[in-house]
Design a protein around this motif. Structure first.
Motif, PDB file in Angstrom:
ATOM      1  N   ARG A 268       0.807  -1.220   0.000  1.00 44.56           N
ATOM      2  CA  ARG A 268       0.000   0.000   0.000  1.00 44.56           C
ATOM      3  C   ARG A 268       0.844   1.276   0.000  1.00 44.56           C
ATOM      4  N   PRO A 269       1.859   1.404   0.860  1.00 47.80           N
ATOM      5  CA  PRO A 269       2.674   2.626   0.819  1.00 47.80           C
ATOM      6  C   PRO A 269       3.396   2.819  -0.516  1.00 47.80           C
TER       7      PRO A 269
ATOM      8  N   LYS B 244       0.920   4.065  -3.113  1.00 54.87           N
ATOM      9  CA  LYS B 244       0.572   5.449  -2.794  1.00 54.87           C
ATOM     10  C   LYS B 244       1.670   6.404  -3.262  1.00 54.87           C
ATOM     11  N   LYS B 245       2.922   6.031  -3.017  1.00 55.44           N
ATOM     12  CA  LYS B 245       4.042   6.864  -3.434  1.00 55.44           C
ATOM     13  C   LYS B 245       4.129   6.934  -4.960  1.00 55.44           C
TER      14      LYS B 245
END
Length: 104
Positions: A36-37, A40-41
């Motif tokens: 997820r991170p 997102k990035k």
């Protein structure tokens, strides 16, 4: 790796449902801490590259600081010094220079 081995060991007499539940929990934790991170990035970087306009100060992934003078389909022309321009791919833009200074 030792933690994963410990978590996946099935105690004697336990049901297979507990082991499946443990594997599902590991996948969920992996998703929230790794996948997820990263997505997102990547989304933020894509939106930044689409929003860049002429006159913005940027930093390339190679470390060149400059001002965008021209935008083509897949490339930017960046002025890095007085009358010195380089052409770089859009994927080579790392960050907006003014934002990078504010983060420090």
């Amino acid at each position: 790796m030792q933690l994963l081995t410990t978590l996946l060991q099935i105690p004697s007499g336990s049901s297979g449902m507990q082991s499946i539940l443990m594997i599902v929990m590991i996948v969920i934790v992996f998703y929230f801490f790794m996948i997820r991170p990263q997505t997102k990035k990547a989304k933020e970087e894509r939106l930044f590259k689409e929003a860049v306009k002429k006159g913005d100060k940027v930093v390339t992934i190679g470390g060149l600081h400059g001002r965008i003078t021209e935008i083509q389909d897949t490339t930017f022309s960046i002025e890095i010094a007085g009358n010195v321009q380089v052409k770089v791919e859009k994927s080579a833009i790392s960050a907006e220079s003014s934002k990078r200074l504010l983060e420090k």
